[in-house]
Write a protein that holds these residues in place. Structure first.
Motif, PDB file in Angstrom:
ATOM      1  N   THR A 130      32.164 -19.510 -55.580  1.00  0.00           N
ATOM      2  CA  THR A 130      31.108 -18.744 -54.939  1.00  0.00           C
ATOM      3  C   THR A 130      31.370 -17.258 -55.104  1.00  0.00           C
ATOM      4  O   THR A 130      32.471 -16.835 -55.480  1.00  0.00           O
ATOM      5  N   VAL A 131      30.338 -16.483 -54.818  1.00  0.00           N
ATOM      6  CA  VAL A 131      30.487 -15.031 -54.675  1.00  0.00           C
ATOM      7  C   VAL A 131      30.632 -14.760 -53.181  1.00  0.00           C
ATOM      8  O   VAL A 131      29.716 -15.060 -52.416  1.00  0.00           O
ATOM      9  N   PRO A 132      31.783 -14.261 -52.732  1.00  0.00           N
ATOM     10  CA  PRO A 132      32.014 -14.110 -51.299  1.00  0.00           C
ATOM     11  C   PRO A 132      31.055 -13.119 -50.656  1.00  0.00           C
ATOM     12  O   PRO A 132      30.724 -12.084 -51.234  1.00  0.00           O
ATOM     13  N   GLN A 133      30.594 -13.463 -49.445  1.00  0.00           N
ATOM     14  CA  GLN A 133      29.725 -12.572 -48.700  1.00  0.00           C
ATOM     15  C   GLN A 133      30.520 -11.507 -47.960  1.00  0.00           C
ATOM     16  O   GLN A 133      29.981 -10.467 -47.603  1.00  0.00           O
ATOM     17  N   GLN A 134      31.803 -11.775 -47.727  1.00  0.00           N
ATOM     18  CA  GLN A 134      32.661 -10.823 -47.036  1.00  0.00           C
ATOM     19  C   GLN A 134      33.987 -10.735 -47.762  1.00  0.00           C
ATOM     20  O   GLN A 134      34.554 -11.752 -48.154  1.00  0.00           O
ATOM     21  N   SER A 135      34.466  -9.521 -47.954  1.00  0.00           N
ATOM     22  CA  SER A 135      35.726  -9.300 -48.652  1.00  0.00           C
ATOM     23  C   SER A 135      36.676  -8.502 -47.767  1.00  0.00           C
ATOM     24  O   SER A 135      36.243  -7.796 -46.855  1.00  0.00           O
ATOM     25  N   ALA A 250      34.901 -19.345 -62.674  1.00  0.00           N
ATOM     26  CA  ALA A 250      34.114 -18.827 -61.563  1.00  0.00           C
ATOM     27  C   ALA A 250      32.922 -18.033 -62.086  1.00  0.00           C
ATOM     28  O   ALA A 250      31.804 -18.164 -61.565  1.00  0.00           O
ATOM     29  N   ARG A 251      33.124 -17.238 -63.107  1.00  0.00           N
ATOM     30  CA  ARG A 251      32.023 -16.465 -63.694  1.00  0.00           C
ATOM     31  C   ARG A 251      30.950 -17.393 -64.249  1.00  0.00           C
ATOM     32  O   ARG A 251      29.748 -17.123 -64.127  1.00  0.00           O
ATOM     33  N   ALA A 252      31.398 -18.485 -64.847  1.00  0.00           N
ATOM     34  CA  ALA A 252      30.454 -19.403 -65.480  1.00  0.00           C
ATOM     35  C   ALA A 252      29.648 -20.201 -64.458  1.00  0.00           C
ATOM     36  O   ALA A 252      28.570 -20.713 -64.770  1.00  0.00           O
ATOM     37  N   ASN A 253      30.150 -20.284 -63.236  1.00  0.00           N
ATOM     38  CA  ASN A 253      29.500 -21.109 -62.225  1.00  0.00           C
ATOM     39  C   ASN A 253      28.889 -20.314 -61.076  1.00  0.00           C
ATOM     40  O   ASN A 253      28.445 -20.895 -60.085  1.00  0.00           O
ATOM     41  N   THR A 254      28.863 -18.988 -61.209  1.00  0.00           N
ATOM     42  CA  THR A 254      28.272 -18.146 -60.175  1.00  0.00           C
ATOM     43  C   THR A 254      27.494 -17.010 -60.829  1.00  0.00           C
ATOM     44  O   THR A 254      27.556 -16.797 -62.023  1.00  0.00           O
ATOM     45  N   SER A 255      26.835 -16.260 -59.989  1.00  0.00           N
ATOM     46  CA  SER A 255      26.110 -15.087 -60.450  1.00  0.00           C
ATOM     47  C   SER A 255      26.462 -13.936 -59.531  1.00  0.00           C
ATOM     48  O   SER A 255      25.934 -13.805 -58.428  1.00  0.00           O
ATOM     49  N   ALA A 256      27.422 -13.125 -59.986  1.00  0.00           N
ATOM     50  CA  ALA A 256      27.915 -12.017 -59.152  1.00  0.00           C
ATOM     51  C   ALA A 256      27.012 -10.810 -59.263  1.00  0.00           C
ATOM     52  O   ALA A 256      26.365 -10.606 -60.273  1.00  0.00           O
TER      53      ALA A 256
END
Length: 256
Positions: A130-135, A250-256
């Motif tokens: 996933t692309v985290p909503q909070q870092s 992760a890049r291949a399975n998400t959209s940052a």
């Protein structure tokens, strides 16, 4: 009351996403504190802003660090523990964090430019990206969080202790009388139900807060409930933050 304990844990420990930690259900055994051989680095009681600013200055001059954290909450025969670490490169603001709890592992990598990816390994064996909503807030982790923690207690110098081969000055708080009841997370705490409370800060002679934490136990209608936390700065100046091996997936399975 369980919600109250959880609120205290979040506020006083200052748990940040991907950087707090909780233990494995057992407390770390610390070496015996000895009487100080010289003047302590700070007078008692500790001044929160002075401690935080000096620590952050040391960490920023070093350029990198890893914050290792543990947290345990128990009530009756139930317990919940979290362990985590966050490695930070202050020059680039890149970070890598890892958190383990309840059989689940969450890893997060941030480039320092606002782009980050997260890998969640579940107890079932499934993996999600996933692309985290909070870092993690790397500025807070560098030391500004300490002002809130130190300000929550009245700390007094009690001696010295060696942490990871480094001699530190030990400051301790013990009992409700050393608790700042107006501090965030503690203002709603019924102190009459507190059966034990202690907090510690370990400071090197150059102002680095090597370790800090607290424990709190309260009496409830369902028995005693407790929370214990500890955070430690390690590899200050020698931490490296590398891209994880799962980054391309992760890049291949998400959209940052």
């Amino acid at each position: 009351m369980r919600k109250q304990i959880a609120a205290v844990a979040v506020a006083a420990l200052l748990v940040f996403a991907g950087c707090s930690a909780g233990g494995n259900g057992g407390a770390t055994t610390a070496p015996e504190t000895t009487a100080a051989g010289g003047d302590p680095v700070y007078d008692s009681p500790l001044d929160a802003q002075t401690v935080a600013q000096a620590h952050e200055s040391v960490v920023r001059d070093a350029g990198s660090f890893t914050l290792v954290s543990t947290s345990n909450q128990t009530q009756g025969n139930q317990s919940f523990g979290v362990e985590s670490s966050t490695a930070v490169d202050l020059a680039t603001a890149a970070y890598f964090s890892r958190q383990e709890a309840s059989g689940q592992t969450i890893e997060q990598y941030g480039f320092g430019n606002g782009t980050a990816y997260q890998r969640i390994s579940m107890a079932s064996g499934q993996t999600q990206y996933t692309v985290p909503q909070q870092s993690p807030n790397t500025s807070q982790l560098a030391g500004s969080q300490l002002a809130s923690f130190v300000g929550a207690f009245s700390f007094s110098h009690t001696g010295t202790e060696t942490i990871d081969g480094t001699e530190t000055y030990v400051y301790e708080a013990s009992g409700v009388e050393d608790l700042n009841q107006s501090a965030p997370g503690f203002s709603s705490l019924d102190t009459e139900n507190v059966t034990s409370m202690s907090a510690q800060v370990y400071v090197t002679d150059d102002g680095l807060v090597k370790q800090f934490g607290y424990s709190l136990t309260v009496s409830t209608s369902n028995g005693e409930a407790s929370v214990a936390t500890e955070q430690q700065y390690v590899d200050v100046g020698s931490t490296t933050v590398s891209e994880p091996v799962w980054l391309d997936e992760a890049r291949a399975n998400t959209s940052a």
